[in-house]
Scaffold this active site. Structure first.
Site, PDB file in Angstrom:
ATOM      1  CB  SER A   1      -0.891  -0.009   1.242  1.00  0.00           C
ATOM      2  OG  SER A   1      -1.902   0.976   1.125  1.00  0.00           O
ATOM      3  CD  GLU A   2      -0.658   3.806  -3.558  1.00  0.00           C
ATOM      4  OE1 GLU A   2      -0.686   2.565  -3.421  1.00  0.00           O
ATOM      5  OE2 GLU A   2      -1.469   4.440  -4.271  1.00  0.00           O
ATOM      6  CG  ASN A   3      -1.231   4.190   2.870  1.00  0.00           C
ATOM      7  OD1 ASN A   3      -1.251   3.214   2.131  1.00  0.00           O
ATOM      8  ND2 ASN A   3      -1.849   4.209   4.030  1.00  0.00           N
TER       9      ASN A   3
ATOM     10  CB  SER B   1       6.032   3.828   0.230  1.00  0.00           C
ATOM     11  OG  SER B   1       5.015   3.245  -0.549  1.00  0.00           O
TER      12      SER B   1
END
Lengths: 214, 239
Positions: free
Chosen positions: A46-48, A88
């Site tokens: 999840s890119e967060n 990330s």
């Protein structure tokens, strides 16, 4: 019958391989998580700032400090890890993520993707989409074959502002599956949804494509 | 004796705010945002702000309250889809907007904090994002030059912190906070729990204190959730 959203997600899930690190976009791509084959290890990024996304929490157990990139509450798994946005995107831009499955507004026969902006409308922003298509090894786009108006979305050239140039490797629509070769002008129709016909696909597609049904 | 510790958000921002300044604000959506510092900036009323933040809050929470106060002149963000007021102000020409791909935004801030003036990335090549920027080929692939980002003040939110300014974040509330902590000319951190020296595991500190100039424990945390999403309990799992 054209494929449903779930059937498109199930088809996209067949692109997963054991051991893959995968980033799933918002919308139909999120549903792909429901179709990971039993016994296959796939780690969702999840890119967060999380690896190893778990399922949605049970009612009453949502944690405001634990969300996915779509801002939905999620849970962690035994092997999960958390990191900063810079780390990330080092994963994403550094080519460490094997597969990105995301939605699209338009795909062109040269592999160009447009999925973030419609001129004249309020633009929400590209979020991480430009980083994903530029950095991830394999890019799979899942979208409806035509717009609500009936206008084709698989085009000779995108008319909307691009997210990436020559980046799409595979396109899954409700009518079928297309293989692309980034940079070249080669599109092959490799699978048809049940009851979809080559004539229907041709009528609803502006891009040139060849037929290589498997 | 110098100390980084402040009582509250108002005191932590004392002497730092001025019209036309740039502010970096940590958080992803409403997750991990410096709630108390944003509220204090609202009360201070400074205007013509350039705000660097991945998102811009929602209409009545997060950075959205600075929009409502007419305090923001320009946003540098990757995604602002959750804010109706934003849309109204932008379409009325009252708000300037610079979209950055999320990874480019994070890396520009990282570069700013690390003393790197610019870098090349494949992200955005051939798109609107690359217009007017230098593009150079390395080993046969094109990359666009992006410039570093810094700010007059960075405001960040951590879970725990101590008087040295050492910070530990919790879960996905980390997001942009650690990079922004490095890129403010002055960095102000608010924490949920202020701990005594030695309580934090020194091997597990996410932001070393050198990056933090002022720190305080937030008075209260609402920690609003944008999209509460749950799954039903299976009958077999409820006993």
């Amino acid at each position: 019958m054209a494929w449903s959203r779930d059937e498109m997600a199930a088809r996209a899930a067949r692109e997963l391989k054991d051991g893959f690190y995968v980033n799933l976009g918002i919308g139909i791509p999120t549903l792909v998580a429901n179709f990971i084959p039993r016994g296959m290890t796939v780690t969702l990024q999840s890119e967060n700032g999380m690896l190893g996304m778990g399922p949605f929490p049970y009612p009453g157990e949502a944690d405001p400090d634990l969300i996915n990139a779509g801002k939905q509450t999620i849970t962690e798994l035994a092997g999960s890890s958390y990191f900063s946005s810079a780390d990330s995107f080092a994963m994403i831009r550094g080519g460490h993520v094997a597969l990105s499955i995301l939605g699209g507004m338009q795909v062109a026969q040269n592999g160009d993707l447009a999925n973030w902006m419609v001129p004249g409308k309020m633009v929400k922003g590209m979020g991480g989409a430009m980083d994903l298509v530029a950095g991830v090894g394999r890019v799979v786009v899942v979208m409806d074959h035509v717009e609500k108006s009936g206008a084709p979305k698989l085009l000779e050239r995108c008319s909307l502002p691009l997210t990436g140039v020559g980046v799409v490797d595979l396109l899954i629509t409700d009518l079928g599956v297309f293989e692309l070769e980034g940079g070249s002008e080669t599109v092959s129709l490799t699978e048809l949804a049940p009851d979809a016909t080559i004539e229907e696909v041709a009528a609803k597609t502006q891009a040139r494509f060849s037929i290589a049904l498997k | 004796m110098s100390t980084k510790l402040r009582h509250d958000a108002g005191q932590a921002l004392e002497g730092l705010l001025f019209d036309g300044m740039s502010i970096m604000s940590g958080g992803f959506g409403l997750c991990g945002i410096p709630e108390n510092l944003i509220a204090a900036i609202r009360i201070a009323g400074v205007k013509d702000l350039t705000v660097i933040s991945n998102n811009c809050g929602i209409d009545d929470f997060g950075l959205g309250i600075l929009l409502a106060g007419g305090q923001i002149r320009k946003m540098i963000s990757s995604y602002v889809g959750e804010n109706r007021l934003f849309e109204q102000l932008y379409l009325a020409g009252e708000l300037e907007l610079e979209f950055n791909p999320q990874g480019t935004l994070a890396e520009r801030i990282r570069a700013g904090g690390a003393g790197i003036p610019a870098f090349f990335t494949a992200t955005g090549v051939g798109t609107l994002v690359a217009e007017g920027k230098e593009v150079r080929a390395f080993e046969g692939r094109n990359y666009v030059m992006e410039r570093a980002l810094t700010a007059d003040v960075a405001i960040v939110k951590a879970w725990k912190g101590d008087c040295e300014g050492n910070l530990v974040y919790r879960k996905t509330a980390r997001n942009f906070n650690p990079v922004m902590a490095t890129a403010g000319a002055v960095t102000v951190a608010e924490v949920e729990i202020f701990v005594e020296p030695g309580e934090l595991d020194k091997d597990a500190i996410h932001t070393p204190g050198i990056f933090v100039d002022r720190i305080f424990q937030g008075a209260a945390y609402e920690k609003r959730i944008e999209r509460v999403t749950t799954r039903p309990r299976d009958a077999s799992e409820t006993h």
